[in-house]
Design an enzyme around this catalytic site. Structure first.
Site, short mmCIF file in Angstrom:
data_model
loop_
_atom_site.label_atom_id
_atom_site.label_comp_id
_atom_site.label_asym_id
_atom_site.label_seq_id
_atom_site.Cartn_x
_atom_site.Cartn_y
_atom_site.Cartn_z
N GLU A 152 -103.16 43.32 -14.61
CA GLU A 152 -103.70 44.39 -15.44
C GLU A 152 -103.17 44.30 -16.87
OE1 GLU A 152 -100.92 48.22 -14.41
OE2 GLU A 152 -102.21 47.51 -12.80
N ARG A 167 -94.98 49.89 -4.06
CA ARG A 167 -94.20 50.87 -4.81
C ARG A 167 -92.72 50.69 -4.57
NH1 ARG A 167 -98.84 53.37 -3.04
NH2 ARG A 167 -100.15 54.20 -4.72
#
Length: 405
Positions: free
Chosen positions: A128, A276
C-alpha cells in the site's frame, strides 16, 4: 464509507460537501470493486450499478486484456480516502507467497473467511501507499537499531535496561527481532509493571525537550488509549514520521506500521490480509506476525513523487497492482493533462473543479471536489473514454491506475 471508531467526524464529510461534524466517525471512503464495499457507478441517466457487477459481467472491457489476464478478472487495486483522528492498529501485511500459503492453510483448516481469528481472507498480497492530504502522522518501519539504543538510553527505564542491553549487544535486524519478540510476548502482569515506568520516563523526556520528544509524545498518547498493550512498547522501535501534503510512504510486505493522525489518499492491492501487532482489541496472532515481519531497519523513505511535467506527479513503487499520480493546477496554470494509460483508472478530485473529456472533445464530465469517476479500459480507449484533464483555476486530482502489466 467505513465508520471505524478511529475515523474523523469532519474530514471526509468536508471533502464530500456534507454537514460537519457527522453523527459518527467516518474513517475510509472506498473507491473500487472490493466485494466488501464496491463502488456504485452513476450513469448519465441517473441509474446506478455496482462496479463489481460490471467487472463480473465484462472484465475484458473494463480492465483491458492485459490487466484482465494478469489479475484474473479482478480490479487489482483499491483506492481510498483515509481520515484518522485516532491511531489505527499496529499491523503488517504478507508477501504474495505468504498470503497464498496462509490462505490455503486456513481454507484447509475450515476457518470461515469472515471469522474474527482469520488472518488470510484472500490469497493476495497487500502492498500500500499513503499520500498526505493534510499533515499526516505515522509509525512505519523499524528505526535504525543504534538510534533505538540511544532512545532507550535517554529514557533509562529500570525495567527495560536488560532489554536495552539485548539490542545494544546486537544492533541489527536479528537484535530487533529478538527484542520485538521479547516485548510482544511479555505477560500482562509485566506490562502492568513496566508501562507506568515507561510513561513517567517519557513525560520527563518531553519536559526536557529531549531528542526523542516526538516519539515520547506518541508513546504517551498510545499508552493512554491502549493501557498495558504490548504495541505501546513496540512503537518505541519504529520510525516516527510526519508527512506534509503531497508526501507519501510506500509500505511493502512485512513493514510494521500504524497511521496515527491525518487525512490522506491511499492506494493498495485489493486485499484484506492484515497481521496485527497491538493497539487494537482485534485478533493478534503473534507467531504468524513474526513469520511475515521484515526486521530490516533504517530510515523510512518519504516519496515526493516524480514530476513528469508542470502539472503531473507520479509516485513510483515496486507494486504491480497499482500506480498513484497527482495532478495540480494553480490559478495561473490550468493547462490540459493527457491520461495516457490504457488500463482501468479512478480519478478523484480533491480540490477545485476539473473537466475530463475525450481526445476528440465529443464527450466530457465535470468533477467537483470530492467526486470521482471510473475510466474503463475499452478497446477504443484512445478516443472513446475521457482522456484529457483540465481545470478552472486552482485544482487537484489523484489518479489511481493499475500497475504496468
Amino acid at each position: 464509507m467505513r465508520p471505524y471508531a478511529w475515523g474523523s467526524r469532519t474530514a471526509i464529510a468536508d471533502l464530500l460537501g456534507r454537514p460537519v461534524p457527522t453523527p459518527h466517525p467516518e474513517a475510509e471512503l472506498w473507491m473500487g470493486a472490493h466485494p466488501g464495499d464496491p463502488s456504485m457507478l452513476v450513469r448519465h441517466d441517473g441509474t446506478e450499478e455496482s462496479l463489481l457487477a460490471l467487472l463480473d459481467a465484462d472484465p475484458a472491457h473494463h480492465l483491458g486484456a492485459g490487466c484482465n489476464d494478469r489479475w484474473g478478472g479482478r480490479l487489482p487495486f483499491l483506492f481510498k480516502v483515509l481520515a484518522a483522528d485516532e491511531p489505527l492498529s499496529l499491523q503488517a501485511h504478507p508477501s504474495v507467497e505468504q498470503a497464498a500459503e496462509g490462505f490455503a492453510r486456513e481454507e484447509a483448516a475450515g476457518i470461515p473467511r469472515n471469522a474474527a481469528n482469520r488472518n488470510y481472507p484472500d490469497p493476495t498480497a497487500k502492498p500500500e501507499l499513503i499520500c498526505a492530504l493534510t499533515e499526516f502522522h505515522a509509525l512505519a518501519g523499524f528505526r535504525e537499531a543504534c538510534r533505538t539504543v540511544r532512545l532507550l538510553d535517554a529514557l533509562d527505564v529500570p525495567s527495560l535496561r536488560a532489554h536495552r542491553g539485548l539490542l545494544a549487544a546486537q544492533p541489527d535486524a536479528d537484535g530487533l527481532r529478538a527484542l520485538f519478540t521479547t516485548w510482544i510476548t511479555l505477560p500482562e502482569h509485566y506490562l502492568r509493571d513496566v508501562t507506568p515506568e515507561l510513561l513517567d520516563a517519557c513525560v520527563e523526556h518531553v519536559r526536557e525537550r529531549g531528542e526523542f520528544a516526538l516519539e515520547c509524545r506518541t508513546v504517551l498518547e498510545l499508552g493512554e488509549a491502549y493501557p498495558n498493550d504490548a504495541g505501546v512498547l513496540a512503537s518505541l522501535l519504529l520510525n516516527r514520521l510526519v508527512l506534509q501534503p503531497g508526501e507519501a510512504i510506500f509500505l511493502p510486505a512485512g513493514n510494521l506500521h500504524a497511521y496515527l493522525h491525518g487525512t490522506g489518499v491511499e492506494i493498495l492491492a485489493n486485499s484484506d490480509n492484515i497481521l496485527r501487532c497491538g493497539l487494537t482489541p482485534k485478533h493478534v496472532d503473534v507467531p504468524e506476525l513474526l513469520r511475515v515481519l521484515d526486521f530490516a531497519c533504517g530510515d523510512m523513505r518519504i516519496l515526493k513523487g516524480e514530476s513528469l511535467d508542470a502539472n503531473l506527479t507520479v509516485y513510483k513503487t515496486p507494486a504491480e497492482e497499482f500506480e498513484l499520480s497527482r495532478v495540480d493546477w494553480t490559478l495561473a496554470d490550468s493547462g490540459g493533462v493527457l491520461l495516457d494509460s490504457a488500463g482501468p483508472q479512478i480519478v478523484l478530485c480533491t480540490k477545485g473543479r476539473v473537466h475530463l473529456s475525450t481526445v476528440d472533445g465529443s464527450r466530457s464530465v465535470e468533477l467537483e471536489r470530492g467526486e470521482s469517476v471510473w475510466l474503463a479500459a475499452s478497446d477504443e480507449a484512445a478516443v472513446a473514454r475521457p482522456a484529457t484533464l483540465d481545470a478552472d483555476g486552482a485544482a487537484q486530482v489523484f489518479r489511481a491506475a493499475a500497475g504496468v502489466v
